[in-house]
Design a protein around this motif. Structure first.
Motif, PDB file in Angstrom:
ATOM      1  N   PRO A 126       2.633  18.326  -5.601  1.00 30.85           N
ATOM      2  CA  PRO A 126       2.303  17.493  -4.433  1.00 30.85           C
ATOM      3  C   PRO A 126       2.011  16.068  -4.886  1.00 30.85           C
ATOM      4  O   PRO A 126       1.288  15.858  -5.870  1.00 30.85           O
ATOM      5  CB  PRO A 126       1.046  18.163  -3.865  1.00 30.85           C
ATOM      6  N   VAL A 127       2.564  15.098  -4.194  1.00 32.57           N
ATOM      7  CA  VAL A 127       2.435  13.709  -4.631  1.00 32.57           C
ATOM      8  C   VAL A 127       0.975  13.273  -4.663  1.00 32.57           C
ATOM      9  O   VAL A 127       0.572  12.472  -5.511  1.00 32.57           O
ATOM     10  CB  VAL A 127       3.274  12.793  -3.720  1.00 32.57           C
ATOM     11  N   GLY A 128       0.153  13.817  -3.772  1.00 28.42           N
ATOM     12  CA  GLY A 128      -1.251  13.436  -3.729  1.00 28.42           C
ATOM     13  C   GLY A 128      -2.041  13.819  -4.964  1.00 28.42           C
ATOM     14  O   GLY A 128      -3.136  13.300  -5.182  1.00 28.42           O
ATOM     15  N   THR A 129      -1.506  14.715  -5.791  1.00 29.42           N
ATOM     16  CA  THR A 129      -2.204  15.115  -7.021  1.00 29.42           C
ATOM     17  C   THR A 129      -1.848  14.219  -8.204  1.00 29.42           C
ATOM     18  O   THR A 129      -2.424  14.371  -9.277  1.00 29.42           O
ATOM     19  CB  THR A 129      -1.863  16.573  -7.382  1.00 29.42           C
ATOM     20  N   ARG A 147       5.876   5.373  -8.518  1.00 32.32           N
ATOM     21  CA  ARG A 147       7.213   5.692  -9.032  1.00 32.32           C
ATOM     22  C   ARG A 147       7.964   6.592  -8.045  1.00 32.32           C
ATOM     23  O   ARG A 147       9.171   6.430  -7.845  1.00 32.32           O
ATOM     24  CB  ARG A 147       7.095   6.372 -10.395  1.00 32.32           C
ATOM     25  N   VAL A 148       7.241   7.530  -7.422  1.00 33.25           N
ATOM     26  CA  VAL A 148       7.862   8.377  -6.393  1.00 33.25           C
ATOM     27  C   VAL A 148       8.313   7.530  -5.203  1.00 33.25           C
ATOM     28  O   VAL A 148       9.404   7.730  -4.657  1.00 33.25           O
ATOM     29  CB  VAL A 148       6.883   9.479  -5.939  1.00 33.25           C
ATOM     30  N   GLU A 149       7.485   6.571  -4.801  1.00 25.18           N
ATOM     31  CA  GLU A 149       7.869   5.703  -3.689  1.00 25.18           C
ATOM     32  C   GLU A 149       9.124   4.903  -4.036  1.00 25.18           C
ATOM     33  O   GLU A 149      10.000   4.712  -3.194  1.00 25.18           O
ATOM     34  CB  GLU A 149       6.722   4.759  -3.333  1.00 25.18           C
ATOM     35  N   LEU A 150       9.220   4.451  -5.274  1.00 27.19           N
ATOM     36  CA  LEU A 150      10.431   3.767  -5.719  1.00 27.19           C
ATOM     37  C   LEU A 150      11.629   4.709  -5.635  1.00 27.19           C
ATOM     38  O   LEU A 150      12.714   4.312  -5.175  1.00 27.19           O
ATOM     39  CB  LEU A 150      10.248   3.259  -7.150  1.00 27.19           C
ATOM     40  N   GLY A 151      11.432   5.957  -6.042  1.00 35.45           N
ATOM     41  CA  GLY A 151      12.519   6.928  -5.976  1.00 35.45           C
ATOM     42  C   GLY A 151      13.002   7.156  -4.563  1.00 35.45           C
ATOM     43  O   GLY A 151      14.210   7.277  -4.314  1.00 35.45           O
ATOM     44  N   ASN A 210       0.852  -1.187   0.000  1.00 35.61           N
ATOM     45  CA  ASN A 210       0.000   0.000   0.000  1.00 35.61           C
ATOM     46  C   ASN A 210       0.886   1.234   0.000  1.00 35.61           C
ATOM     47  O   ASN A 210       1.927   1.264   0.663  1.00 35.61           O
ATOM     48  CB  ASN A 210      -0.918  -0.004   1.228  1.00 35.61           C
ATOM     49  N   LEU A 211       0.483   2.249  -0.736  1.00 34.36           N
ATOM     50  CA  LEU A 211       1.299   3.457  -0.853  1.00 34.36           C
ATOM     51  C   LEU A 211       1.649   4.039   0.508  1.00 34.36           C
ATOM     52  O   LEU A 211       0.803   4.136   1.401  1.00 34.36           O
ATOM     53  CB  LEU A 211       0.551   4.504  -1.675  1.00 34.36           C
ATOM     54  N   ALA A 212       2.917   4.436   0.654  1.00 39.18           N
ATOM     55  CA  ALA A 212       3.373   5.064   1.896  1.00 39.18           C
ATOM     56  C   ALA A 212       4.190   6.301   1.526  1.00 39.18           C
ATOM     57  O   ALA A 212       5.400   6.357   1.709  1.00 39.18           O
ATOM     58  CB  ALA A 212       4.208   4.093   2.724  1.00 39.18           C
ATOM     59  N   VAL A 213       3.499   7.293   0.948  1.00 44.42           N
ATOM     60  CA  VAL A 213       4.150   8.533   0.538  1.00 44.42           C
ATOM     61  C   VAL A 213       3.586   9.700   1.343  1.00 44.42           C
ATOM     62  O   VAL A 213       2.531   9.595   1.963  1.00 44.42           O
ATOM     63  CB  VAL A 213       3.944   8.797  -0.970  1.00 44.42           C
TER      64      VAL A 213
END
Length: 256
Positions: free
Chosen positions: A148-151, A159-163, A86-89
């Motif tokens: 903002p990542v939420g947008t 992909r941001v979480e991978l980064g 589950n996303l954790a950003v």
């Protein structure tokens, strides 16, 4: 010496055995995939490897060090990073700030130096921002860096979480169902990024994945779990031809 080795790793929750006596070896520079039906124990095993959960029995060694009882907060400094099912950003923060949080474990400035922002603190800040931009370029999200990542779309957030995980500069990267919820193009992009991590950076990748196309295309070795136990291990070709695997998991996928 094996890069990551599990010996008899077991996890019990009261009377329920979620992971049962798993023996597994991942060599340096491999892409190694864990597959199996829902509830097979794959994510639980990931949580044991990354010390999110304590091991009930067995032993885990990583890069020559016994990490069976290592606390969770120490894993990044040992060279292990992961994404989550589950996303954790940080959804209200920008893409670049999310990636910068992953670099925190690489910084060594003391609080006083950081407060005055001089000398080592300034050098580390410049290095961190340069490294974050390199990761953004690698993941091809330059046009999203200040949003903002939420947008972002679900696939872009993954992909941001991978980064952020790559910002830890891990020796071992754990990807928990990285392409779930993505469209075909996004899945192909992630597969390409993972191959680049192996081929260009020599990174070792351990994946939990349901997308059999990705697994069979990029994995060096595959381990199949069912009801908490390992039922098969081998190359993608060997595993896909195993009758027990076909019955437990791959058969259903092929029929679909």
């Amino acid at each position: 010496m094996s890069f990551l080795k599990l010996e008899g790793v077991t996890k019990r929750f009261g009377g329920l055995t979620a992971v049962s006596e798993i023996d597994m070896t991942v060599e340096r520079g491999q892409i190694y995939s864990l597959i199996g039906p829902n509830g097979a124990g794959k994510t639980t095993l990931f949580n044991l490897i990354s010390s999110v959960l304590p091991v009930s029995a067995g032993r885990i060694t990583f890069d020559g060090q016994d990490i069976t009882r290592t606390p969770t907060h120490a894993m990044a400094k040992l060279g292990m990073a992961r994404t989550f099912q589950n996303l954790a950003v940080f959804k209200h923060e920008s893409v670049v700030n999310n990636i910068l949080t992953g670099l925190h474990s690489r910084l060594r400035t003391d609080p006083l130096s950081a407060a005055v922002f001089w000398g080592r603190a300034r050098r580390e800040e410049l290095w961190a921002r340069e490294r974050a931009e390199e990761i953004i370029d690698f993941l091809e999200i330059e046009d999203l860096r200040d949003l903002p990542v939420g947008t972002l779309s679900y696939g872009q957030q993954k992909r941001v979480e991978l980064g952020r995980a790559l910002a830890v500069e891990p020796k071992l990267l754990l990807l928990d169902e990285m392409v779930s919820g993505m469209n075909q193009e996004e899945r192909e992009d992630i597969g390409r990024f993972v191959l680049d991590l192996k081929e260009e950076l020599g990174m070792t990748v351990l994946m939990v994945e349901h997308d059999m196309g990705i697994v069979m295309d990029i994995s060096d070795r595959v381990c199949v779990m069912h009801h908490g136990a390992k039922i098969a291990e081998g190359t993608p070709a060997e595993v896909s031809a195993d009758p027990e695997v076909i019955e437990a998991y791959l058969g259903g996928s092929r029929a679909a």
